[in-house]
Scaffold this active site. Structure first.
Site, PDB file in Angstrom:
ATOM      1  N   GLN A  38       0.825  -1.208   0.000  1.00 43.86           N
ATOM      2  CA  GLN A  38       0.000   0.000   0.000  1.00 43.86           C
ATOM      3  C   GLN A  38       0.860   1.260   0.000  1.00 43.86           C
ATOM      4  O   GLN A  38       2.042   1.224   0.326  1.00 43.86           O
ATOM      5  CB  GLN A  38      -0.904   0.002   1.236  1.00 43.86           C
ATOM      6  CG  GLN A  38      -0.155  -0.120   2.544  1.00 43.86           C
ATOM      7  CD  GLN A  38      -1.011  -0.684   3.664  1.00 43.86           C
ATOM      8  OE1 GLN A  38      -2.229  -0.538   3.683  1.00 43.86           O
ATOM      9  NE2 GLN A  38      -0.379  -1.348   4.616  1.00 43.86           N
ATOM     10  N   ASP A  93      -0.344   0.175  13.501  1.00 40.61           N
ATOM     11  CA  ASP A  93       0.141   1.364  14.203  1.00 40.61           C
ATOM     12  C   ASP A  93       0.401   1.111  15.681  1.00 40.61           C
ATOM     13  O   ASP A  93       1.033   1.926  16.357  1.00 40.61           O
ATOM     14  CB  ASP A  93      -0.837   2.529  14.035  1.00 40.61           C
ATOM     15  CG  ASP A  93      -2.263   2.166  14.433  1.00 40.61           C
ATOM     16  OD1 ASP A  93      -2.471   1.728  15.580  1.00 40.61           O
ATOM     17  OD2 ASP A  93      -3.175   2.317  13.601  1.00 40.61           O
ATOM     18  N   ASP A 144       0.135 -12.950   7.046  1.00 42.91           N
ATOM     19  CA  ASP A 144      -1.253 -12.883   6.630  1.00 42.91           C
ATOM     20  C   ASP A 144      -2.165 -13.442   7.719  1.00 42.91           C
ATOM     21  O   ASP A 144      -1.954 -14.551   8.205  1.00 42.91           O
ATOM     22  CB  ASP A 144      -1.442 -13.678   5.338  1.00 42.91           C
ATOM     23  CG  ASP A 144      -2.866 -13.625   4.840  1.00 42.91           C
ATOM     24  OD1 ASP A 144      -3.631 -14.565   5.138  1.00 42.91           O
ATOM     25  OD2 ASP A 144      -3.221 -12.634   4.180  1.00 42.91           O
ATOM     26  N   GLY A 145      -3.190 -12.673   8.096  1.00 49.38           N
ATOM     27  CA  GLY A 145      -4.093 -13.083   9.165  1.00 49.38           C
ATOM     28  C   GLY A 145      -4.848 -14.361   8.847  1.00 49.38           C
ATOM     29  O   GLY A 145      -5.107 -15.182   9.735  1.00 49.38           O
ATOM     30  N   ASP A 162      -8.584  -5.092  13.388  1.00 52.05           N
ATOM     31  CA  ASP A 162      -8.410  -3.655  13.154  1.00 52.05           C
ATOM     32  C   ASP A 162      -7.989  -3.477  11.703  1.00 52.05           C
ATOM     33  O   ASP A 162      -6.809  -3.348  11.386  1.00 52.05           O
ATOM     34  CB  ASP A 162      -7.354  -3.102  14.114  1.00 52.05           C
ATOM     35  CG  ASP A 162      -7.085  -1.622  13.891  1.00 52.05           C
ATOM     36  OD1 ASP A 162      -7.902  -0.966  13.214  1.00 52.05           O
ATOM     37  OD2 ASP A 162      -6.042  -1.125  14.373  1.00 52.05           O
ATOM     38  N   SER A 163      -8.974  -3.482  10.820  1.00 50.23           N
ATOM     39  CA  SER A 163      -8.685  -3.462   9.386  1.00 50.23           C
ATOM     40  C   SER A 163      -8.936  -2.086   8.800  1.00 50.23           C
ATOM     41  O   SER A 163      -9.594  -1.236   9.398  1.00 50.23           O
ATOM     42  CB  SER A 163      -9.567  -4.487   8.664  1.00 50.23           C
ATOM     43  OG  SER A 163     -10.905  -4.041   8.642  1.00 50.23           O
TER      44      SER A 163
END
Length: 287
Positions: A38, A93, A144-145, A162-163
């Protein structure tokens, strides 16, 4: 990647919130880069402090991040009678980790974040949130979740997702198959809580997400919080429990215990009030 116009950042997203935009006056661009996943920008704003922007969408600002971080954490944690082991999916974060480790019953926090650059840049430029990574309760995995949960069955009391918003790769985190995956990663009576969007923007999409959750969870609810820098000034959370008798509205921690956690937004009263929805939303979701 440069989304500044005459010193202003404007959050333009025709797919998610067409015809509207939230703007912040920028004092300085602190950092920008394109990671493997991203576009990442960190800017210093005039009125909201430092701000993390991913793919042109505001993720958090210093002024109001605590509302989101505390609510997505303590709504599920305080709905569970004994949340010893917690999984955080996303949250690069560090803000959710910062809050989760405060809960007195939490013993282990496992976090899986796909983009290591968000983590490293947050440590460098957003230390007030990234301090969550320093706690001894936390184990961080870069990956990767989906893959992570496939290899961890019946392990967690609470899973917090938390996406970012449901566009691009994050779309999969709002689908029925994701809730099935989380169900299998939970212990008996486990609870999930995921970023659920704003009912002012797409009521039907939220209902679809809740329907996917209901396929696998005995009790499902939607709660809201106020975050001025998010579209429409608020955001919601989709919650699911494997316990058919789950009471989401009444927190399991007492007021004195909650007061000892040094929180800025969440309280016992705020917890209960978060589930009180406008009549038209209540009717749309639950009738």
């Amino acid at each position: 990647m440069d989304s500044l116009n005459n010193g202003w950042f404007s959050e333009l997203q025709a797919d998610l919130w067409p015809g509207q935009s939230f703007s912040l006056k920028v004092k300085e661009v602190i950092h920008k880069e394109k990671s493997k996943f991203q576009d990442i920008q960190i800017v210093e704003t005039e009125t909201y402090g430092r701000c993390l922007i991913l793919d042109g969408i505001i993720q958090c600002t210093a002024r109001d991040e605590f509302s989101y971080q505390e609510m997505i954490s303590f709504l599920p944690l305080c709905a569970h009678p004994n949340p010893k082991k917690v999984l955080i999916v996303g949250g690069g974060d560090g803000g959710v980790a910062r809050e989760v480790v405060k809960h007195p019953l939490v013993e282990e926090v496992h976090q899986v974040e796909i983009d290591d650059r968000v983590v490293e840049l947050s440590k460098q430029y957003l230390p007030a949130m990234a301090c969550g990574f320093e706690n001894e309760k936390l184990k961080l995995t870069i990956g990767d979740g989906f893959d992570y949960m496939k290899n961890h069955k019946n392990e967690f009391d609470v899973i917090i997702t938390d996406s970012s918003d449901p566009i691009g790769p994050a779309v999969s985190l709002f689908q029925e198959s994701y809730y099935e995956l989380m169900k299998h990663a939970l212990k008996e009576d486990g609870i999930v809580c995921s970023q659920g969007g704003s009912f002012w923007l797409d009521l039907d999409y939220i209902k679809k997400t809740m329907s996917g959750c209901k396929e696998h969870f005995a009790k499902v609810a939607y709660a809201v919080t106020s975050v001025p820098s998010y579209p429409c000034g608020h955001i919601g959370f989709v919650m699911g429990s494997l316990n058919k008798n789950q009471d989401f509205v009444t927190p399991k921690l007492g007021s004195s215990e909650i007061n000892a956690l040094d929180l800025k937004y969440y309280s016992s009263d705020i917890h209960s009030a978060a589930f009180a929805l406008p009549r038209w939303v209540q009717n749309h979701f639950y009738n």
